[in-house]
Write a protein that holds these residues in place. Structure first.
Motif, PDB file in Angstrom:
ATOM      1  N   GLU A  44       0.818  -1.218   0.000  1.00 55.27           N
ATOM      2  CA  GLU A  44       0.000   0.000   0.000  1.00 55.27           C
ATOM      3  C   GLU A  44       0.851   1.267   0.000  1.00 55.27           C
ATOM      4  OE1 GLU A  44      -3.372  -0.119   2.609  1.00 55.27           O
ATOM      5  OE2 GLU A  44      -3.717  -2.254   2.251  1.00 55.27           O
ATOM      6  N   ASN A  45       2.154   1.100  -0.283  1.00 52.70           N
ATOM      7  CA  ASN A  45       3.083   2.236  -0.415  1.00 52.70           C
ATOM      8  C   ASN A  45       3.101   3.133   0.818  1.00 52.70           C
ATOM      9  OD1 ASN A  45       3.980   1.641  -3.118  1.00 52.70           O
ATOM     10  ND2 ASN A  45       1.957   2.305  -3.821  1.00 52.70           N
ATOM     11  N   ILE A  46       3.051   2.514   1.995  1.00 56.20           N
ATOM     12  CA  ILE A  46       3.107   3.261   3.253  1.00 56.20           C
ATOM     13  C   ILE A  46       4.551   3.241   3.750  1.00 56.20           C
ATOM     14  CG2 ILE A  46       2.329   3.343   5.647  1.00 56.20           C
ATOM     15  CD1 ILE A  46      -0.304   2.024   4.667  1.00 56.20           C
ATOM     16  N   ASP A  47       5.184   4.412   3.772  1.00 60.08           N
ATOM     17  CA  ASP A  47       6.583   4.531   4.203  1.00 60.08           C
ATOM     18  C   ASP A  47       6.603   4.599   5.728  1.00 60.08           C
ATOM     19  OD1 ASP A  47       9.292   4.864   4.345  1.00 60.08           O
ATOM     20  OD2 ASP A  47       9.254   7.003   3.861  1.00 60.08           O
ATOM     21  N   TYR A  48       6.658   3.436   6.360  1.00 59.71           N
ATOM     22  CA  TYR A  48       6.547   3.329   7.813  1.00 59.71           C
ATOM     23  C   TYR A  48       7.943   3.209   8.405  1.00 59.71           C
ATOM     24  CZ  TYR A  48       4.195   1.989  12.188  1.00 59.71           C
ATOM     25  OH  TYR A  48       3.702   1.959  13.480  1.00 59.71           O
ATOM     26  N   ARG A  49       8.306   4.147   9.290  1.00 57.83           N
ATOM     27  CA  ARG A  49       9.610   4.105   9.954  1.00 57.83           C
ATOM     28  C   ARG A  49       9.406   4.340  11.444  1.00 57.83           C
ATOM     29  NH1 ARG A  49      14.217   6.294   5.882  1.00 57.83           N
ATOM     30  NH2 ARG A  49      13.175   5.721   3.940  1.00 57.83           N
ATOM     31  N   GLY A  50       9.393   3.255  12.175  1.00 56.53           N
ATOM     32  CA  GLY A  50       9.149   3.357  13.608  1.00 56.53           C
ATOM     33  C   GLY A  50       8.900   1.978  14.179  1.00 56.53           C
ATOM     34  N   VAL A  51       8.125   1.935  15.248  1.00 54.67           N
ATOM     35  CA  VAL A  51       7.801   0.665  15.880  1.00 54.67           C
ATOM     36  C   VAL A  51       6.358   0.301  15.558  1.00 54.67           C
ATOM     37  CG1 VAL A  51       7.089   1.705  18.088  1.00 54.67           C
ATOM     38  CG2 VAL A  51       7.901  -0.661  18.028  1.00 54.67           C
ATOM     39  N   ILE A  52       6.127  -0.957  15.275  1.00 53.10           N
ATOM     40  CA  ILE A  52       4.769  -1.484  15.130  1.00 53.10           C
ATOM     41  C   ILE A  52       4.510  -2.325  16.372  1.00 53.10           C
ATOM     42  CG2 ILE A  52       3.149  -2.767  13.689  1.00 53.10           C
ATOM     43  CD1 ILE A  52       5.222  -2.518  11.399  1.00 53.10           C
ATOM     44  N   PHE A  53       3.581  -1.850  17.182  1.00 50.73           N
ATOM     45  CA  PHE A  53       3.202  -2.542  18.414  1.00 50.73           C
ATOM     46  C   PHE A  53       1.948  -3.347  18.070  1.00 50.73           C
ATOM     47  CE2 PHE A  53       1.319  -1.288  22.887  1.00 50.73           C
ATOM     48  CZ  PHE A  53       0.955  -2.607  23.119  1.00 50.73           C
ATOM     49  N   ILE A  54       2.045  -4.674  18.194  1.00 49.09           N
ATOM     50  CA  ILE A  54       0.931  -5.543  17.821  1.00 49.09           C
ATOM     51  C   ILE A  54       0.387  -6.224  19.070  1.00 49.09           C
ATOM     52  CG2 ILE A  54       0.135  -7.358  16.268  1.00 49.09           C
ATOM     53  CD1 ILE A  54       2.688  -6.933  14.616  1.00 49.09           C
ATOM     54  N   GLY A  55      -0.848  -5.886  19.424  1.00 46.23           N
ATOM     55  CA  GLY A  55      -1.512  -6.536  20.541  1.00 46.23           C
ATOM     56  C   GLY A  55      -2.151  -7.828  20.061  1.00 46.23           C
ATOM     57  N   LEU A  56      -1.799  -8.933  20.694  1.00 45.79           N
ATOM     58  CA  LEU A  56      -2.239 -10.252  20.253  1.00 45.79           C
ATOM     59  C   LEU A  56      -3.062 -10.950  21.325  1.00 45.79           C
ATOM     60  CD1 LEU A  56       1.146 -11.583  18.820  1.00 45.79           C
ATOM     61  CD2 LEU A  56      -0.746 -10.615  17.500  1.00 45.79           C
ATOM     62  N   ILE A  57      -3.886 -11.890  20.885  1.00 47.29           N
ATOM     63  CA  ILE A  57      -4.505 -12.830  21.806  1.00 47.29           C
ATOM     64  C   ILE A  57      -4.159 -14.227  21.307  1.00 47.29           C
ATOM     65  CG2 ILE A  57      -6.776 -12.965  20.677  1.00 47.29           C
ATOM     66  CD1 ILE A  57      -7.806 -12.735  23.737  1.00 47.29           C
ATOM     67  N   ILE A  58      -3.739 -15.070  22.235  1.00 48.68           N
ATOM     68  CA  ILE A  58      -3.253 -16.404  21.903  1.00 48.68           C
ATOM     69  C   ILE A  58      -4.198 -17.448  22.483  1.00 48.68           C
ATOM     70  CG2 ILE A  58      -1.262 -17.945  21.908  1.00 48.68           C
ATOM     71  CD1 ILE A  58      -0.582 -15.151  20.822  1.00 48.68           C
ATOM     72  N   GLU A  59      -4.662 -18.355  21.650  1.00 51.05           N
ATOM     73  CA  GLU A  59      -5.482 -19.472  22.126  1.00 51.05           C
ATOM     74  C   GLU A  59      -5.019 -20.752  21.435  1.00 51.05           C
ATOM     75  OE1 GLU A  59     -10.099 -20.479  23.170  1.00 51.05           O
ATOM     76  OE2 GLU A  59      -9.710 -19.489  21.263  1.00 51.05           O
ATOM     77  N   LYS A  60      -4.591 -21.708  22.249  1.00 51.90           N
ATOM     78  CA  LYS A  60      -4.125 -23.013  21.756  1.00 51.90           C
ATOM     79  C   LYS A  60      -3.034 -22.845  20.694  1.00 51.90           C
ATOM     80  CE  LYS A  60      -8.554 -25.242  22.745  1.00 51.90           C
ATOM     81  NZ  LYS A  60      -9.749 -25.931  22.201  1.00 51.90           N
ATOM     82  N   GLY A  61      -2.125 -21.921  20.960  1.00 52.68           N
ATOM     83  CA  GLY A  61      -0.983 -21.729  20.078  1.00 52.68           C
ATOM     84  C   GLY A  61      -1.257 -20.931  18.818  1.00 52.68           C
ATOM     85  N   ILE A  62      -2.482 -20.442  18.667  1.00 54.70           N
ATOM     86  CA  ILE A  62      -2.868 -19.646  17.492  1.00 54.70           C
ATOM     87  C   ILE A  62      -3.004 -18.186  17.907  1.00 54.70           C
ATOM     88  CG2 ILE A  62      -4.588 -19.297  15.688  1.00 54.70           C
ATOM     89  CD1 ILE A  62      -3.023 -21.915  15.443  1.00 54.70           C
ATOM     90  N   ALA A  63      -2.362 -17.292  17.149  1.00 54.00           N
ATOM     91  CA  ALA A  63      -2.386 -15.861  17.463  1.00 54.00           C
ATOM     92  C   ALA A  63      -3.330 -15.112  16.540  1.00 54.00           C
ATOM     93  CB  ALA A  63      -0.981 -15.286  17.338  1.00 54.00           C
ATOM     94  N   LYS A  64      -4.057 -14.154  17.124  1.00 51.32           N
ATOM     95  CA  LYS A  64      -4.878 -13.217  16.352  1.00 51.32           C
ATOM     96  C   LYS A  64      -4.578 -11.806  16.834  1.00 51.32           C
ATOM     97  CE  LYS A  64      -8.729 -16.332  15.251  1.00 51.32           C
ATOM     98  NZ  LYS A  64     -10.207 -16.515  15.283  1.00 51.32           N
ATOM     99  N   VAL A  65      -4.744 -10.843  15.934  1.00 44.81           N
ATOM    100  CA  VAL A  65      -4.446  -9.448  16.263  1.00 44.81           C
ATOM    101  C   VAL A  65      -5.657  -8.791  16.904  1.00 44.81           C
ATOM    102  CG1 VAL A  65      -3.780  -7.197  15.357  1.00 44.81           C
ATOM    103  CG2 VAL A  65      -2.791  -9.275  14.370  1.00 44.81           C
ATOM    104  N   ILE A  66      -5.443  -8.185  18.077  1.00 45.60           N
ATOM    105  CA  ILE A  66      -6.471  -7.360  18.710  1.00 45.60           C
ATOM    106  C   ILE A  66      -6.382  -5.936  18.175  1.00 45.60           C
ATOM    107  CG2 ILE A  66      -7.348  -6.429  20.886  1.00 45.60           C
ATOM    108  CD1 ILE A  66      -6.015  -8.793  22.298  1.00 45.60           C
ATOM    109  N   GLU A  67      -5.152  -5.426  18.094  1.00 45.03           N
ATOM    110  CA  GLU A  67      -4.968  -4.039  17.652  1.00 45.03           C
ATOM    111  C   GLU A  67      -3.530  -3.802  17.234  1.00 45.03           C
ATOM    112  OE1 GLU A  67      -5.594  -1.367  20.911  1.00 45.03           O
ATOM    113  OE2 GLU A  67      -3.997  -2.236  22.134  1.00 45.03           O
ATOM    114  N   TYR A  68      -3.360  -2.767  16.415  1.00 43.31           N
ATOM    115  CA  TYR A  68      -2.042  -2.208  16.118  1.00 43.31           C
ATOM    116  C   TYR A  68      -1.897  -0.887  16.879  1.00 43.31           C
ATOM    117  CZ  TYR A  68      -1.634  -5.122  11.840  1.00 43.31           C
ATOM    118  OH  TYR A  68      -1.543  -6.152  10.943  1.00 43.31           O
TER     119      TYR A  68
END
Length: 416
Positions: free
Chosen positions: A266-290
């Motif tokens: 998407e041509n987004i020039d991102y320079r920094g930290v990406i903080f990814i909030g995850l939820i883990i269930e039975k070894g599978i991760a899903k994203v709650i938020e960025y």
């Protein structure tokens, strides 16, 4: 190099401390900073949201690297604003432009981004005033519990988990019709409730290359045993007990790489930290938020585990040179305990004298200032979350014990 750090909380004190250790750091300025950052560099009476004042400070103090701590200036486009000025066009900025920060600034946008790039997350739909009735019908058709989120920035308070349909409709009305969170809730994201256990990952990304920082888990409830109302965060730990190489590889392949590839596509020039909030269930991760910035209080506990030069890492991220940096992470455990004002997360007083801060030895324990200020050479409270005690040890239990011990001689009225 001369560094200007924007912000005033525990996250910024932690960043300031780590950067001040670097031989790359000649002069450090913090705007507006707190009583803790004042001992590491020069605090400036400049608000991060005042872009003109930030620009003047960058010119006046010959700033080479600008590190943006809080999310609001990033979402409002501070990077784009400053780099558009001819005299600042070569300034290195750690933090994305508005096109990247919208991943945090709009929950609807971030959910759509995840959907476009096949990043696992909860199912959802978004509604506004024009689709109000459809939103009510959507709520009534869904299994419980159900999650309602204000689309925009709401200082961490725009999320409600509802356990019955009547409450969900009431909160939906409060958000959308009565603007419970102001313009942030002019759109409401309604999503599936995910079960599992939360954790956070932090990825430095320079537009081409990335480095994965230590993972963390924070605890938001006010009381012992993870009980009571949610706060901004009462503590955090790293490493996380259920995190292993298998889970790390799963997260990298299914979430981190697709996120990076999505930004590129998407041509987004991102320079920094990406903080990814995850939820883990039975070894599978899903994203709650960025989030488009470092977390708080997670930053306070992950930075002590980074043995590499933090200022150099941030500079390399801002200038597109991460490929030249090695990231060394300590095997020690880190545990942070947050000290808050009496009454928090409800009403609390400010300006209370903090005693016992003198003579603290920063060897394996660090006391970060989160909500403090100096008045007549006395440190006083200036927020709900006041201090964060962080320790390193061979075990998590050992680190936690040291953090509590470090607070035994510190006191202010109402301290919890």
């Amino acid at each position: 190099m001369n560094i200007l750090l924007l912000g005033s909380g525990g996250r910024e004190h932690a960043l300031a401390y780590s950067m001040s250790l670097s031989p790359q750091c000649d002069k450090l300025y913090i705007a507006p900073g707190n009583a803790g950052t004042a001992k590491l560099g020069m605090n400036l009476k400049v608000q991060p949201s005042d872009f003109d004042s930030v620009a003047r400070a960058c010119i006046l103090y010959d700033i080479h690297l600008l590190v943006v701590g809080p999310e609001a200036p990033l979402v409002d486009g501070i990077r784009d604003n400053l780099l558009a000025r001819e005299e600042l066009s070569k300034l290195a900025i750690f933090g994305p432009g508005a096109s990247g920060a919208i991943l945090e600034g709009s929950k609807d946008y971030s959910k759509a981004f995840m959907q476009r790039h096949n990043i696992p997350t909860a199912s959802y739909n978004t509604f506004d005033a024009a689709t109000y009735e459809e939103g009510r019908a959507y709520i009534m058709s869904k299994h419980l519990p159900i999650v309602l989120k204000a689309d925009g920035l709401a200082a961490g308070k725009g999320v409600v988990i509802c356990h019955n349909h009547a409450d969900a409709v009431q909160h939906y009305d409060d958000m959308l019709l009565h603007k419970a969170f102001g313009e942030a809730s002019s759109r409401v994201v309604i999503e599936e409730f995910l079960t599992g256990i939360e954790m956070s990952v932090f990825v430095l990304y320079d537009g081409k290359d990335y480095r994965i920082l230590p993972e963390a888990k924070d605890y938001k409830k006010i009381g012992e045993g993870d009980q009571g109302p949610n706060t901004g965060g009462m503590g955090a730990v790293s490493p996380v007990s259920f995190h292993d190489e298998t889970l790390q590889q799963h997260i990298e392949e299914t979430i981190i790489k697709p996120t990076i590839n999505g930004l590129t596509a998407e041509n987004i020039d991102y320079r920094g930290v990406i903080f990814i909030g995850l939820i883990i269930e039975k070894g599978i991760a899903k994203v709650i938020e960025y989030n488009c910035r470092f977390g708080d209080p997670e930053t306070e506990i992950i930075l002590p585990r980074i043995d590499s030069d933090v200022a150099e890492l941030l500079w390399a991220t801002a200038t597109g040179n991460l490929a030249q940096c090695n990231l060394s992470i300590s095997s020690k455990a880190s545990a942070g305990v947050v000290v808050v004002s009496g009454g928090y997360p409800g009403d609390y007083e400010k300006g209370i004298t903090i005693e016992g801060m003198e003579g603290i030895q920063w060897d394996s324990t660090r006391i970060y200032h989160a909500g403090t200020k100096a008045m007549d050479n006395i440190t006083v409270s200036n927020g709900g979350r006041v201090l964060v005690a962080v320790s390193l040890a061979d075990t998590l239990a050992g680190a936690l014990q040291k953090s509590y011990a470090s607070l035994e001689n510190i006191h202010f009225d109402g301290m919890y």
